[in-house]
Design a protein around this motif. Structure first.
Motif, PDB file in Angstrom:
ATOM      1  N   ASP A  81      -3.374  -8.126  51.425  1.00  0.00           N
ATOM      2  CA  ASP A  81      -2.583  -8.555  52.429  1.00  0.00           C
ATOM      3  C   ASP A  81      -1.938 -10.150  52.051  1.00  0.00           C
ATOM      4  N   THR A  82      -0.773 -10.233  53.172  1.00  0.00           N
ATOM      5  CA  THR A  82      -0.209 -10.912  53.036  1.00  0.00           C
ATOM      6  C   THR A  82       0.507 -12.017  54.560  1.00  0.00           C
ATOM      7  N   LEU A  83      -0.917 -13.622  55.075  1.00  0.00           N
ATOM      8  CA  LEU A  83      -0.575 -13.650  56.150  1.00  0.00           C
ATOM      9  C   LEU A  83       0.061 -14.903  56.598  1.00  0.00           C
ATOM     10  N   ILE A  84       1.138 -15.014  57.807  1.00  0.00           N
ATOM     11  CA  ILE A  84       2.091 -15.333  57.701  1.00  0.00           C
ATOM     12  C   ILE A  84       1.919 -15.778  58.335  1.00  0.00           C
ATOM     13  N   VAL A  85       1.023 -17.595  58.808  1.00  0.00           N
ATOM     14  CA  VAL A  85       0.680 -18.846  59.473  1.00  0.00           C
ATOM     15  C   VAL A  85       1.104 -19.751  60.174  1.00  0.00           C
ATOM     16  N   THR A  86       1.288 -19.863  60.940  1.00  0.00           N
ATOM     17  CA  THR A  86       2.335 -20.726  62.210  1.00  0.00           C
ATOM     18  C   THR A  86       2.349 -20.985  63.213  1.00  0.00           C
ATOM     19  N   TYR A  87       2.384 -21.708  63.724  1.00  0.00           N
ATOM     20  CA  TYR A  87       1.923 -22.512  65.401  1.00  0.00           C
ATOM     21  C   TYR A  87       3.169 -22.045  65.781  1.00  0.00           C
ATOM     22  N   PRO A  88       3.572 -21.592  67.185  1.00  0.00           N
ATOM     23  CA  PRO A  88       5.443 -20.865  67.442  1.00  0.00           C
ATOM     24  C   PRO A  88       6.374 -21.908  67.419  1.00  0.00           C
ATOM     25  N   LYS A  89       7.746 -21.172  66.898  1.00  0.00           N
ATOM     26  CA  LYS A  89       8.369 -22.364  66.600  1.00  0.00           C
ATOM     27  C   LYS A  89       8.759 -22.924  65.314  1.00  0.00           C
ATOM     28  N   SER A  90       7.796 -22.408  64.364  1.00  0.00           N
ATOM     29  CA  SER A  90       7.597 -23.078  63.254  1.00  0.00           C
ATOM     30  C   SER A  90       8.714 -22.736  62.092  1.00  0.00           C
ATOM     31  N   GLY A  91       9.269 -21.182  62.511  1.00  0.00           N
ATOM     32  CA  GLY A  91      10.006 -20.194  61.619  1.00  0.00           C
ATOM     33  C   GLY A  91       9.065 -19.162  61.084  1.00  0.00           C
ATOM     34  N   THR A  92       8.345 -18.449  62.786  1.00  0.00           N
ATOM     35  CA  THR A  92       7.572 -17.271  61.623  1.00  0.00           C
ATOM     36  C   THR A  92       8.777 -15.740  61.573  1.00  0.00           C
ATOM     37  N   THR A  93       9.272 -16.256  62.310  1.00  0.00           N
ATOM     38  CA  THR A  93      10.538 -14.572  62.415  1.00  0.00           C
ATOM     39  C   THR A  93      11.651 -14.914  60.812  1.00  0.00           C
ATOM     40  N   TRP A  94      11.613 -16.137  60.866  1.00  0.00           N
ATOM     41  CA  TRP A  94      12.792 -15.963  59.019  1.00  0.00           C
ATOM     42  C   TRP A  94      11.582 -15.466  58.038  1.00  0.00           C
ATOM     43  N   MET A  95      10.034 -16.065  58.121  1.00  0.00           N
ATOM     44  CA  MET A  95       9.630 -15.763  56.621  1.00  0.00           C
ATOM     45  C   MET A  95       9.381 -13.983  57.060  1.00  0.00           C
ATOM     46  N   GLN A  96       8.839 -14.026  58.422  1.00  0.00           N
ATOM     47  CA  GLN A  96       8.788 -12.359  58.344  1.00  0.00           C
ATOM     48  C   GLN A  96       9.891 -11.612  57.502  1.00  0.00           C
ATOM     49  N   GLU A  97      11.070 -12.099  57.360  1.00  0.00           N
ATOM     50  CA  GLU A  97      12.135 -11.621  57.361  1.00  0.00           C
ATOM     51  C   GLU A  97      11.768 -11.525  55.474  1.00  0.00           C
ATOM     52  N   ILE A  98      11.488 -12.651  54.932  1.00  0.00           N
ATOM     53  CA  ILE A  98      12.217 -12.916  53.579  1.00  0.00           C
ATOM     54  C   ILE A  98      10.711 -12.686  53.193  1.00  0.00           C
ATOM     55  N   LEU A  99       9.592 -12.123  53.498  1.00  0.00           N
ATOM     56  CA  LEU A  99       8.646 -11.095  53.178  1.00  0.00           C
ATOM     57  C   LEU A  99       9.169  -9.892  52.776  1.00  0.00           C
ATOM     58  N   THR A 100       9.626  -9.132  54.175  1.00  0.00           N
ATOM     59  CA  THR A 100      10.030  -7.384  54.024  1.00  0.00           C
ATOM     60  C   THR A 100      10.467  -7.219  53.242  1.00  0.00           C
ATOM     61  N   LEU A 101      11.982  -8.630  52.355  1.00  0.00           N
ATOM     62  CA  LEU A 101      12.728  -8.216  51.481  1.00  0.00           C
ATOM     63  C   LEU A 101      12.006  -8.406  50.348  1.00  0.00           C
ATOM     64  N   ILE A 102      10.746  -9.605  50.493  1.00  0.00           N
ATOM     65  CA  ILE A 102      10.723  -9.429  48.555  1.00  0.00           C
ATOM     66  C   ILE A 102      10.223  -8.140  48.577  1.00  0.00           C
ATOM     67  N   TYR A 103       9.215  -8.142  49.225  1.00  0.00           N
ATOM     68  CA  TYR A 103       8.100  -6.938  49.435  1.00  0.00           C
ATOM     69  C   TYR A 103       8.936  -5.428  49.696  1.00  0.00           C
ATOM     70  N   SER A 104      10.260  -5.329  49.483  1.00  0.00           N
ATOM     71  CA  SER A 104      11.172  -3.723  49.400  1.00  0.00           C
ATOM     72  C   SER A 104      12.104  -3.974  48.516  1.00  0.00           C
ATOM     73  N   ASP A 105      11.683  -4.882  47.577  1.00  0.00           N
ATOM     74  CA  ASP A 105      12.521  -5.344  45.855  1.00  0.00           C
ATOM     75  C   ASP A 105      14.486  -5.450  46.937  1.00  0.00           C
ATOM     76  N   GLY A 106      14.450  -6.008  47.321  1.00  0.00           N
ATOM     77  CA  GLY A 106      15.809  -6.125  48.650  1.00  0.00           C
ATOM     78  C   GLY A 106      16.585  -5.157  48.699  1.00  0.00           C
ATOM     79  N   ASN A 107      15.894  -4.534  49.142  1.00  0.00           N
ATOM     80  CA  ASN A 107      16.169  -3.229  49.901  1.00  0.00           C
ATOM     81  C   ASN A 107      16.014  -3.289  51.389  1.00  0.00           C
ATOM     82  N   GLN A 108      17.199  -3.700  51.720  1.00  0.00           N
ATOM     83  CA  GLN A 108      17.342  -3.356  53.042  1.00  0.00           C
ATOM     84  C   GLN A 108      17.063  -2.689  54.464  1.00  0.00           C
ATOM     85  N   THR A 109      16.882  -1.880  54.243  1.00  0.00           N
ATOM     86  CA  THR A 109      16.386  -1.186  55.630  1.00  0.00           C
ATOM     87  C   THR A 109      15.718  -1.202  56.513  1.00  0.00           C
ATOM     88  N   PRO A 110      14.478  -1.045  56.011  1.00  0.00           N
ATOM     89  CA  PRO A 110      13.284  -1.784  56.620  1.00  0.00           C
ATOM     90  C   PRO A 110      13.658  -3.094  57.725  1.00  0.00           C
TER      91      PRO A 110
END
Ligand code: PPS
Length: 287
Positions: free
Chosen positions: A37-66
């Motif tokens: 598991d990878t856990l993203i920890v943030t206080y709100p408004k710190s870049g949560t959504t941005w990191m969620q997107e980056i990790l999604t793309l890293i774990y999909s090997d750049g596949n943008q479909t998910p």
């Protein structure tokens, strides 16, 4: 309109009852993390959504479909949200899980695993501005009042999700207990390419240079602002009033300069020095 006016007081902190319940909090506290598991920890408004997107793309090997077909809160759910229990499938490898919870609520279960933890921080003055505007559109948060009133409540730790100072100090002072990466919103802004490589190294997930390029392109502010799966426009106006502002608001560093008066800046700096004097963390922002 589910529990929009309800506040859950749990473990000394107020949370929106729209998304949190006693049961969901207990689920989070007792959660069995996997080593993968990878856990993203943030206080709100710190870049949560941005990191969620980056990790999604890293774990999909750049596949943008998910990233283009599944809302961020489904593919990278907050462990403390009431729906998480239903959507986290036990069998999935490389689950990306998100949390705004303080250290003391997750430390026990997290320490029993070797899950990877990524803490993303942001200049708290920019957080205050972003959080203030978010309160105006999020009908599950209280009315923020004037900026001055909101700032005061934030400094006193009396906003929903509790004190920013406690959140960052508690997590960072225990970072040695975990497989932990500390990164800031400002670093992502300064050099997203370098930051994505750094995150790949931490995750032991090497990617081809062209895949990194795809991720950097996909995760820029303009593209994420236009992506329905990350811009929260799928959430109805009753819950997030998009007529009053956008979730993807500005995406900049230093917007506090447009909001803080000189007195407010001084008040903030004094509080920051008082609260953070015992904390030897090097931040990448200048106050
Ligand atoms: S939340 O509600 O806690 O999940 O919010 P969070 O995602 O942590 O923070 C929202 C702010 O992050 C900005 N954002 C971005 N900035 C730059 N680039 C990208 N790709 C990006 N994605 C999200 C978003 O615009 C909010 O900041 P403000 O300052 O309000 O614009």
């Amino acid at each position: 309109m589910a529990n929009l006016d309800v506040t859950l007081h749990y473990s000394g902190i107020n949370f929106p009852g729209h998304l949190h319940s006693e049961q969901s909090m207990r689920f989070a506290e007792e959660f069995k993390f996997h080593e993968t598991d990878t856990l993203i920890v943030t206080y709100p408004k710190s870049g949560t959504t941005w990191m969620q997107e980056i990790l999604t793309l890293i774990y999909s090997d750049g596949n943008q479909t998910p990233a283009k077909t599944i809302p961020n809160w489904i593919r990278t759910p907050w462990i403390e949200h009431y729906y998480c229990e239903d959507i986290l499938q036990d069998k999935l490898d490389h689950r990306i899980i998100t949390t705004h919870l303080p250290y003391h609520m997750l430390s026990k279960s997290l320490k029993q695993s070797n899950a990877k933890v990524i803490y993303i921080a942001r200049n708290p003055m920019d957080i205050i501005v972003s959080f203030y505007h978010f309160h105006k559109i999020a009908n599950f948060l209280p009315e923020p009042g004037t900026f001055e009133e909101f700032l005061e409540n934030f400094l006193l730790g009396e906003v929903h999700f509790g004190s920013w100072f406690e959140h960052i100090k508690d997590w960072l002072s225990h970072r040695e207990e975990f497989n932990f990466l500390f990164i800031t919103y400002e670093e992502l802004k300064k050099d997203l390419q370098y930051s994505v490589k750094k995150i790949c190294n931490f995750l032991e997930r090497p990617l081809l240079p062209e895949t990194i390029d795809t991720i950097v392109q996909h995760c820029n502010f303009t593209n994420m602002k236009d992506n329905q799966m990350t811009n929260y426009t799928l959430v109805p106006n009753e819950i997030m009033d998009h007529r009053r502002g956008k979730f993807m608001r500005k995406g900049t560093v230093g917007d506090w300069k447009e909001h803080f008066t000189d007195e407010q800046k001084q008040r903030f700096e004094k509080m920051f020095q008082d609260k953070m004097s015992d904390c030897n963390i090097q931040f990448t922002w200048t106050l």
